[in-house]
Design a protein around this motif. Structure first.
Motif, mmCIF file in Angstrom:
data_model
loop_
_atom_site.group_PDB
_atom_site.id
_atom_site.type_symbol
_atom_site.label_atom_id
_atom_site.label_comp_id
_atom_site.label_asym_id
_atom_site.label_seq_id
_atom_site.Cartn_x
_atom_site.Cartn_y
_atom_site.Cartn_z
ATOM 1 N N ARG A 221 0.839 -1.203 0.000
ATOM 2 C CA ARG A 221 0.000 0.000 0.000
ATOM 3 C C ARG A 221 0.869 1.246 0.000
ATOM 4 N NH1 ARG A 221 -5.181 0.525 1.877
ATOM 5 N NH2 ARG A 221 -5.476 -1.216 0.461
ATOM 6 N N THR A 222 0.551 2.182 -0.903
ATOM 7 C CA THR A 222 1.330 3.418 -0.943
ATOM 8 C C THR A 222 0.454 4.561 -1.415
ATOM 9 O OG1 THR A 222 3.500 4.309 -1.554
ATOM 10 C CG2 THR A 222 2.245 3.261 -3.306
ATOM 11 N N THR A 223 1.085 5.744 -1.555
ATOM 12 C CA THR A 223 0.388 6.944 -1.986
ATOM 13 C C THR A 223 0.844 7.276 -3.392
ATOM 14 O OG1 THR A 223 0.429 7.711 0.299
ATOM 15 C CG2 THR A 223 -0.008 9.377 -1.377
ATOM 16 N N CYS A 224 -0.071 7.712 -4.236
ATOM 17 C CA CYS A 224 0.269 8.052 -5.626
ATOM 18 C C CYS A 224 1.353 9.125 -5.668
ATOM 19 C CB CYS A 224 -0.973 8.545 -6.362
ATOM 20 S SG CYS A 224 -0.630 9.057 -8.060
ATOM 21 N N VAL A 225 2.217 9.018 -6.675
ATOM 22 C CA VAL A 225 3.358 9.933 -6.778
ATOM 23 C C VAL A 225 3.040 11.161 -7.640
ATOM 24 C CG1 VAL A 225 4.368 8.870 -8.830
ATOM 25 C CG2 VAL A 225 5.866 9.929 -7.137
ATOM 26 N N TYR A 226 1.869 11.198 -8.251
ATOM 27 C CA TYR A 226 1.591 12.317 -9.164
ATOM 28 C C TYR A 226 0.940 13.527 -8.487
ATOM 29 C CZ TYR A 226 3.253 9.579 -13.138
ATOM 30 O OH TYR A 226 4.032 8.879 -14.014
ATOM 31 N N LEU B 177 -6.341 23.404 -4.726
ATOM 32 C CA LEU B 177 -5.971 22.025 -5.054
ATOM 33 C C LEU B 177 -4.489 22.030 -5.394
ATOM 34 C CD1 LEU B 177 -9.038 21.119 -7.302
ATOM 35 C CD2 LEU B 177 -8.806 20.971 -4.810
ATOM 36 N N ARG B 178 -3.699 21.348 -4.598
ATOM 37 C CA ARG B 178 -2.254 21.379 -4.791
ATOM 38 C C ARG B 178 -1.885 20.437 -5.932
ATOM 39 N NH1 ARG B 178 -0.268 24.399 -0.362
ATOM 40 N NH2 ARG B 178 1.276 24.850 -1.903
ATOM 41 N N GLY B 179 -1.027 20.946 -6.819
ATOM 42 C CA GLY B 179 -0.782 20.230 -8.065
ATOM 43 C C GLY B 179 0.149 19.045 -7.955
ATOM 44 N N GLN B 180 1.019 19.052 -6.950
ATOM 45 C CA GLN B 180 2.014 17.998 -6.903
ATOM 46 C C GLN B 180 1.857 17.190 -5.632
ATOM 47 O OE1 GLN B 180 5.941 19.467 -8.288
ATOM 48 N NE2 GLN B 180 4.895 21.413 -8.243
ATOM 49 N N ASN B 181 2.262 15.927 -5.738
ATOM 50 C CA ASN B 181 2.017 14.974 -4.658
ATOM 51 C C ASN B 181 2.380 15.502 -3.280
ATOM 52 O OD1 ASN B 181 4.685 14.886 -5.631
ATOM 53 N ND2 ASN B 181 5.021 12.937 -4.647
ATOM 54 N N ASN B 182 3.518 16.204 -3.162
ATOM 55 C CA ASN B 182 3.893 16.639 -1.813
ATOM 56 C C ASN B 182 4.259 18.107 -1.735
ATOM 57 O OD1 ASN B 182 4.071 16.055 0.911
ATOM 58 N ND2 ASN B 182 6.290 15.798 0.804
ATOM 59 N N VAL B 183 3.608 18.922 -2.538
ATOM 60 C CA VAL B 183 3.907 20.346 -2.466
ATOM 61 C C VAL B 183 3.442 20.888 -1.107
ATOM 62 C CG1 VAL B 183 1.792 21.083 -3.608
ATOM 63 C CG2 VAL B 183 3.807 22.493 -3.771
ATOM 64 N N GLN B 184 2.346 20.352 -0.615
ATOM 65 C CA GLN B 184 1.864 20.750 0.708
ATOM 66 C C GLN B 184 2.919 20.426 1.774
ATOM 67 O OE1 GLN B 184 -1.404 22.169 1.543
ATOM 68 N NE2 GLN B 184 -0.183 22.586 3.349
#
Ligand code: SF4
Ligand code: SF4
Ligand code: SF4
Lengths: 351, 527
Positions: A221-226, B177-184
């Motif tokens: 289980r993981t989180t999407c990378v996009y 809505l943040r555009g990138q997976n971990n920008v937040q």
């Protein structure tokens, strides 16, 4: 309010179906054409139960519980009917489990097995349809379609992409994009919701074909990378490779509840692209040359020290990454602030 | 986001602007589409392009790019005039309302029409839908922020939410809505020049204290440089070294030609990435890293939910995790860091970052937690500002319409706006190496209106040269009705025709965000 199922008194909330009440109370009723999140249609009749005072058997997935109902889920009459339904489903097409991607994770296979249907009474159709695998993501084997309509409902009710529908009647009935075109020639956006809900091996991930199936695959289980939605997904791993991405059919966690988009479901394969960097490199005479980690780390540290001594900490800057983890970003800014001594850290939040 | 993804489904009315949600946040779009088609929620779409959501819109406002403050002020004008403002919320929870009231007075729907091109009646209809809803949610993305008025655009959205009391309850809120997976998460962790983890200001001694104590050093108190200033510094020679972890400024920054110039002047450019990206062409050192499925850690999504990523496969060759590499370099420079695994870094984050104080790997094993989550017992925060705003009272900030920095003229008669498409992602280092995504991706294109195409005698698929005052690129014509006449759109994923060679490097003065959504260009047939 309560109903009685197999002699057990079960309370229920108005609006709950008999199937839902049974499930909540740990009583197993098999279903094929029904899944949480989707409106029940009671089409496959696998979930039939006997309700006292009702003349015919009733599809429990679509039957609202009513006060005082007395339900039996496993009588001989129920078993005979269920068996007949499964035999009909099995002989609607060709179910060659040997090469089927869903073997081991197939609702029909499980039903046939648990009911002990060795040889269905009915003949299979003579026509064998060609497998459609002309696009890089979703393949279809319509020989295995049981016309449960889950894909149609998922495409319309969950994703609201309005691509799939039923067409034809009786023996010519089928599901698919309008006018019978292939997925790749339709308005399909390859979210893969239809693949997720298909209870049999009719819809499957093309790149995962013959790469391993239930039992061979480990799910991580993981989180999407996009994008920033942060969809939860399972990487299916075999022999150290990602074979496909799946999401659970039920009890999927927030924020996405099992839905993904094309990037999440089919965009993972960059990871074993031959362009991946595998060794540190240092530029020598204008060209990047492979180096060891010790050399590369020493090179960077020495240069940083020299620049800091000569020009001060603020001559050094870092760009962190909206793609890296919290832990990595945390350490990156700590490095610049606590070790280098500058606040020159930014990342592309604005871009 | 002030609210959660799950609760936007509870809104009766959506105001969606500056986000092509079905392409850039597809799964959030499913929540919206379900609410509209299955629950009868109303959808106000304000977007210059005829994006897919327009099919679902109750009313679609097609503003001219760069005129957002005007139409938002216009909506507030109507809301006040028609008595739809939430007086109780305004008096109890906010301050400075009168200043906004004064400013929006002149923004009558008719006046707004002259600026935005939105028919006055449509604006009235939108204002009524939003103003009368029990719970109305605003969703926006880069289409609001990538303007010289980006900060004021965001404030305008907040004004609109506050004037109608649409904040702090399920189905409401102002939701970027943040555009990138971990920008937040990158922001939360302090990867910004002015703030430490949890947005503690570097300039305030009291706010630096937690980190100084845990890290055992005195920290610099002068705010650092933002990306554009870093590039400027590199060009001028005041910035000598740049360490780039997992970014590709050569594609993502405005006016690429200037960025090339900046990078080529550095004494040290370190590029740490999974691929040799465009920026790495200038690197002195390239460090290979593990990709997301090759390491442990957490990402924080757009609803502030901190979620796990897990190692599923091994990294190729000698690639290491980013944190391991940073620690090696730090230790070489004399630090004494001994993190054995990512989890230990999270333990330290719990100590230095109050909003992440109670977020541990054990607690997020199955389902992520939303910050603020102050201690191990804290349940997390699905909705912000439900009782009070961070600063106490919500501050109304009056904003006036300011035209974009560059407007079309005789030499550059078209407005260019940029963005992403469904099948690609950001600078495309990952997505263009995916078979499935690439198979669906067209060649680099410019979207233009059939009337413009006809006037310039351009046919579908024809190769065109698009030029601005900064430079030019070559792209193929995609003639459809998504853009209005006079407006064209180019996605920024393609390095062979990097649109940021021609975008305008002007910035919002507060947030330093470039104006990617409006610049003036000319279109001609490629030679
Ligand atoms: S992939 Fe998505 S859009 Fe395409 S048919 Fe399946 S559910 Fe519909
Ligand atoms: S393709 Fe699968 S989900 Fe769709 S109707 Fe056939 S069996 Fe059901
Ligand atoms: S699956 Fe799609 S919507 Fe979900 S996080 Fe990934 S890119 Fe975003």
């Amino acid at each position: 309010m309560s109903i009685t199922i197999d002699g057990k008194e079960c309370t229920f909330q108005p609006g709950q179906t008999v199937y839902e009440v049974a499930r909540e109370n740990g009583i197993y009723i098999p279903v094929l054409c029904h899944q949480e999140q989707l409106k029940p249609v009671g089409a496959c009749r696998v979930c039939v139960v006997e309700v006292e005072k009702a003349r015919s058997l009733i599809a429990s997935c679509a039957m609202p519980a009513e006060k005082g109902m007395v339900v039996w889920t496993n009588t001989d009459r129920v078993k005979t009917s269920r068996r007949l339904s499964v035999e009909l489903l099995m002989t609607q097409g060709h179910h060659n489990c040997i090469t089927c991607e869903s073997s081991g994770d197939c609702v029909l296979q499980n039903l046939g097995y648990s009911l002990g249907v060795e040889h269905p009474r009915f003949p299979e159709p003579t026509e064998i349809k060609a497998i459609e695998d002309g696009n890089e993501m979703i393949a279809r084997d319509m020989n295995k379609c049981v016309l449960c309509g889950l894909c149609v409902r998922a495409c319309n009710e969950i994703q609201v992409n309005q691509v799939l529908d039923f067409s034809g009647r009786g023996p010519t009935a089928s599901v698919g994009p309008a006018f019978g075109v292939l997925y790749e020639n339709s308005e399909c956006v390859f979210c893969g919701e239809c693949v997720r809900v298909c209870p049999v091996g009719a819809l499957f991930e093309k790149q995962g074909r013959f790469q391993g199936r239930a039992g061979d695959l480990e799910k991580v289980r993981t989180t999407c990378v996009y994008c920033g939605v942060g969809c939860q997904m399972d990487l299916n791993i075999k022999d150290g490779r990602i074979v496909k991405v799946t999401t659970p059919r039920s009890d999927a966690p927030p924020p996405n509840g099992g839905s993904l988009c094309i990037k999440g479901r089919f965009g993972y394969d960059f990871i074993d692209h031959p362009d991946r960097l595998t060794s540190p490199m240092i530029r020598v005479d204008g060209e990047l040359r492979e180096a060891s980690w010790d050399e590369a780390v020493a090179y960077v540290a020495d240069k940083l020290t020299k620049i800091r001594t000569k020009h001060g900490s603020d001559a050094i800057a870092g760009l962190a990454s909206a793609r890296c983890t919290n832990e990595e970003n945390y350490l990156f800014q700590k490095f610049f602030r606590a070790v280098i001594g500058t606040n020159n850290i930014d990342h592309c939040a604005r871009l | 986001m002030t609210n959660s993804i799950a609760d936007i489904e509870e809104a009766d009315c959506f105001l969606i602007t500056g986000t092509n949600t079905t392409e850039n946040h597809p799964v959030i779009a499913t929540f919206v589409k379900r609410a509209v088609t299955q629950r009868g929620a109303k959808l106000i779409l304000a977007d210059p392009r005829n994006i897919d959501l327009a099919r679902f819109a109750t009313v679609w406002l097609r503003q001219k790019p760069g005129t957002d403050i005007a139409w938002i002020n216009g909506m507030m004008h109507v809301i006040i005039e028609e008595g739809l403002a939430d007086e109780a919320f305004i008096s109890e929870r906010t301050e400075n309302f009168d200043a906004v009231k004064d400013v929006v007075k002149k923004y009558t729907p008719e006046y707004v029409e002259t600026i935005t091109g939105i028919p006055a009646e449509d604006l009235r209809k939108a204002a009524r839908l939003y103003g009368q809803a029990d719970a109305a949610a605003i969703l926006y993305a880069m289409g609001i922020t990538q303007h010289i008025t980006g900060t004021d655009n965001v404030k305008s959205c907040a004004n609109l939410a506050m004037i109608t009391g649409n904040i702090g309850r399920p189905g409401t809120g102002v939701n970027p809505l943040r555009g990138q997976n971990n920008v937040q998460g990158a922001c939360d962790m302090g990867c910004l020049p002015g703030t430490l983890p949890a947005y503690k200001k570097v300039t305030e001694a009291a706010e630096r204290k937690i980190c100084e104590e845990v890290w055992g050093v005195a920290l610099p108190d002068k705010p650092g440089l933002t990306i554009p200033k870093i590039m400027e510094g590199a060009r001028k020679g005041t910035v000598k070294a740049l360490y780039v972890m997992g970014e590709n400024p050569l594609m993502s920054d405005p006016d690429i030609t200037h960025v090339e110039d900046a990078l080529s002047k550095l004494d040290l450019l370190v590029v740490q990435d999974i691929f040799l990206n465009e920026t790495a062409e200038f690197a002195h050192v390239v460090l290979p890293t593990a990709a997301w499925a090759e390491k442990e850690g957490t990402f924080t999504n757009t609803e502030r939910r901190v979620q796990r990523i897990r190692k599923a496969v091994d990294a190729p060759g000698q690639a290491l995790t980013d944190w391991d590499i940073i620690a090696r370099i730090a230790n070489r420079l004399g630090a004494d860091w001994n993190y054995a695994e990512a989890r230990e870094i999270m333990d330290e984050i719990n100590k230095t970052t109050p909003s992440y104080g109670g977020i541990t790997y054990d607690r997020i094993e199955k389902i992520g937690l939303q910050w603020p989550c102050l201690n191990p017992e804290h349940p997390g925060s699905p909705i912000l500002h439900s009782v009070a705003f961070t600063r106490g009272k919500g501050l109304f900030s009056p904003c006036e319409h300011i035209p974009p920095a560059e407007e079309p003229d005789a030499t550059y008669p078209f407005i260019l706006t940029t963005g992403r498409i469904l099948y690609q992602y950001h600078t495309a280092t990952m997505s263009r190496r995916s078979r499935g995504l690439t198979s669906r991706t067209p060649e680099v294109f410019v979207e233009m209106n059939p009337a413009d195409a006809q006037r310039l005698d351009i046919s579908q698929g024809e190769k065109l040269k698009i030029s601005s005052r900064r430079g030019s690129i070559e792209v193929f014509a995609e003639v459809n009705d998504r853009c209005d006449e006079g407006v064209v759109f180019i996605p920024f994923h393609f390095s062979e025709a990097a649109v940021n060679r021609i975008t305008n490097p002007v910035f919002d003065p507060v947030a330093n965000i470039p104006e990617y959504k409006v610049c003036a260009v000319n279109i001609e047939k490629a030679a």
